[in-house]
Design a protein around this motif. Structure first.
Motif, PDB file in Angstrom:
ATOM      1  N   LYS A  29     106.048 123.173  24.604  1.00  0.00           N
ATOM      2  CA  LYS A  29     106.099 122.164  25.656  1.00  0.00           C
ATOM      3  C   LYS A  29     107.189 121.180  25.250  1.00  0.00           C
ATOM      4  CE  LYS A  29     102.320 120.514  27.453  1.00  0.00           C
ATOM      5  NZ  LYS A  29     102.386 121.003  28.841  1.00  0.00           N
ATOM      6  N   ASP A  31     108.078 118.399  26.111  1.00  0.00           N
ATOM      7  CA  ASP A  31     107.781 116.963  26.069  1.00  0.00           C
ATOM      8  C   ASP A  31     106.675 116.610  25.072  1.00  0.00           C
ATOM      9  OD1 ASP A  31     105.658 118.108  27.403  1.00  0.00           O
ATOM     10  OD2 ASP A  31     105.516 116.540  28.931  1.00  0.00           O
ATOM     11  N   ARG A  32     106.290 117.556  24.203  1.00  0.00           N
ATOM     12  CA  ARG A  32     105.200 117.280  23.265  1.00  0.00           C
ATOM     13  C   ARG A  32     105.736 117.027  21.863  1.00  0.00           C
ATOM     14  NH1 ARG A  32     100.227 121.209  23.342  1.00  0.00           N
ATOM     15  NH2 ARG A  32      99.893 119.993  25.263  1.00  0.00           N
ATOM     16  N   GLU A  51     107.304 107.314  16.814  1.00  0.00           N
ATOM     17  CA  GLU A  51     106.681 107.168  18.130  1.00  0.00           C
ATOM     18  C   GLU A  51     107.217 105.940  18.861  1.00  0.00           C
ATOM     19  OE1 GLU A  51     102.254 106.913  20.226  1.00  0.00           O
ATOM     20  OE2 GLU A  51     102.426 107.004  18.043  1.00  0.00           O
ATOM     21  N   LYS A  55     109.300 105.922  22.414  1.00  0.00           N
ATOM     22  CA  LYS A  55     108.783 105.177  23.563  1.00  0.00           C
ATOM     23  C   LYS A  55     109.806 104.157  24.049  1.00  0.00           C
ATOM     24  CE  LYS A  55     103.802 105.640  22.728  1.00  0.00           C
ATOM     25  NZ  LYS A  55     102.537 104.939  22.370  1.00  0.00           N
ATOM     26  N   GLN A  64     110.436 111.183  28.487  1.00  0.00           N
ATOM     27  CA  GLN A  64     109.065 110.721  28.260  1.00  0.00           C
ATOM     28  C   GLN A  64     108.328 111.795  27.459  1.00  0.00           C
ATOM     29  OE1 GLN A  64     107.487 107.928  29.372  1.00  0.00           O
ATOM     30  NE2 GLN A  64     109.003 107.046  30.779  1.00  0.00           N
ATOM     31  N   TYR A  65     107.713 111.402  26.361  1.00  0.00           N
ATOM     32  CA  TYR A  65     107.026 112.375  25.517  1.00  0.00           C
ATOM     33  C   TYR A  65     105.521 112.162  25.505  1.00  0.00           C
ATOM     34  CZ  TYR A  65     111.542 113.816  23.624  1.00  0.00           C
ATOM     35  OH  TYR A  65     112.816 114.308  23.488  1.00  0.00           O
ATOM     36  N   GLU A  66     104.813 113.266  25.340  1.00  0.00           N
ATOM     37  CA  GLU A  66     103.368 113.255  25.106  1.00  0.00           C
ATOM     38  C   GLU A  66     103.174 113.326  23.598  1.00  0.00           C
ATOM     39  OE1 GLU A  66      99.874 116.619  24.917  1.00  0.00           O
ATOM     40  OE2 GLU A  66     101.669 116.993  26.135  1.00  0.00           O
ATOM     41  N   LYS A  91      97.331 123.069  20.209  1.00  0.00           N
ATOM     42  CA  LYS A  91      98.246 122.101  20.825  1.00  0.00           C
ATOM     43  C   LYS A  91      99.483 121.867  19.968  1.00  0.00           C
ATOM     44  CE  LYS A  91      94.917 119.370  23.530  1.00  0.00           C
ATOM     45  NZ  LYS A  91      94.319 118.011  23.695  1.00  0.00           N
TER      46      LYS A  91
END
Length: 380
Positions: A29, A31-32, A51, A55, A64-66, A91
């Motif tokens: 993914k 964006d992960r 992080e 952000k 934009q990241y998860e 995950k």
């Protein structure tokens, strides 16, 4: 019992890799971002800096990241441990970017997706005591460590002078070691953090306000009774009485010890369980340590450090250092409480220069290490 523990550990690693590999086969993914905290810093370290920077970039039009937060504390409970080795493993296997702050042995049996970028931030800075492949460990542990580190794409380090040490300690080519600075060091360059730290600490310990604060933070020792021995050797009350009423002392045992100072805390505050060690380093005016890499957090701030090495000979035999300890450390070395008190009094009156030590371990720190690191890592 040892064989049973090894059997259980091996089984957990196998279960972890099973779910991780399923995730990897499903595809990444984009964006992960996985933040894996095996060193108990509660993301108040380089992982938190990564992080925060991502952000911030998102507010300026960046991706934009998860964020997937994975922490060692999950293993303290059966329910969360099962989640750790199944759901979180799956995950993480799908994460485009993975950042670590310590060795992550479950990676040994994992097969990351070819598009996944794994970066080791490490929890220490500079070069002090030996670590990684430079220390002796049981053969089974070393095999896992080798296999896990083969999955690393990058290793971050704090200066060009220690680059070859990090390459050797992690068993990676020098080209994989990014000497861009340590993300954790960026914290100390933000002025607003000082006011936040003051507010947080003064709320819990109002006695610290307006005082000269000394932090005693010894390193982790393998001996099961090490915390008892450490507290027997350090007389906070005597030190405080010798220095005067304008001084307060904080004691923080290593996070892997998790001991309480209990009724021997007279003359000091027990901050072993305080979540954010960076705040303690920012507020404290002086550090007393022995062999802990926390000395780097004070060196980067040009704050005085006294080294209380009462068991230096035995520690050298167990762990050893990259350089001659007495010649390398940027402060006085004491072997007993009396000499420590004298050293601290002198250091408080006239701090020693640590310019050479600081340049060697940090090049020219400027608070932009995380940004430089991400500029490289996020290109993949």
């Amino acid at each position: 019992m040892a064989n049973l523990k090894e059997f259980v550990k091996s089984g957990m690693f196998s279960l972890y890799s099973f779910f991780f590999n399923i995730g990897a086969m499903m595809g990444v993914k984009e964006d992960r971002v996985g933040l894996v905290s095996m060193h108990n810093a509660h993301f108040n370290d380089g992982l938190g800096e990564v992080e925060a920077e991502l952000k911030y970039r998102a507010t300026k039009g960046g991706p934009q990241y998860e964020f997937l937060h994975i922490e060692r504390t999950a293993l303290d409970d059966i329910k969360t441990a099962l989640w750790f080795v199944t759901v979180d493993a799956l995950k993480l296997g799908r994460a485009k970017y993975i950042f670590l702050n310590d060795n992550f042995m479950p990676l040994a049996k994992c097969r990351p997706n070819a598009d996944t970028v794994i970066t080791q931030l490490w929890h220490g800075q500079g070069a002090f005591k030996k670590f990684g492949f430079d220390i002796k460990v049981p053969e089974k542990v070393r095999r896992r460590e080798v296999l896990a580190n083969r999955k690393l794409t990058y290793v971050a380090c704090s200066s060009t002078c220690v680059r070859d040490i990090y390459a050797r300690a992690f068993g990676v080519p020098q080209s994989s070691v990014l000497a861009v600075g340590s993300p954790n060091s960026d914290y100390y360059f933000r002025r607003r953090e000082r006011e936040v730290a003051k507010a947080n600490l003064y709320e819990l310990y109002p006695e610290l306000e307006g005082k000269y604060v000394i932090l005693y933070a010894p390193t982790f020792r393998e001996d099961a009774d090490a915390d008892e021995h450490i507290l027997d050797k350090f007389d906070a009350k005597a030190l405080r009485e010798a220095l005067g009423d304008d001084v307060e002392i904080l004691i923080r045992l290593h996070p892997q010890v998790h001991a309480s100072i209990g009724d021997r805390s007279l003359g000091a505050f027990d901050v072993t369980d305080y979540d954010n060690v960076n705040e303690l380093c920012l507020i404290a005016d002086m550090l007393i340590t022995d062999y802990s890499s926390i000395c780097m957090d004070f060196a980067i701030q040009n704050k005085p450090i006294a080294f209380y090495a009462y068991d230096l000979d035995s520690y050298k035999g167990a762990r050893d250092f990259y350089f001659n300890y007495e010649e390398y450390v940027p402060g006085p070395v004491a072997s007993d409480m009396a000499s420590l008190i004298s050293a601290v009094k002198a250091l408080k009156a006239e701090p020693q220069s640590m310019d050479a030590f600081r340049r060697f371990n940090f090049d020219e720190p400027d608070g932009d290490a995380t940004s430089r690191l991400l500029d490289i890592v996020m290109k993949n």
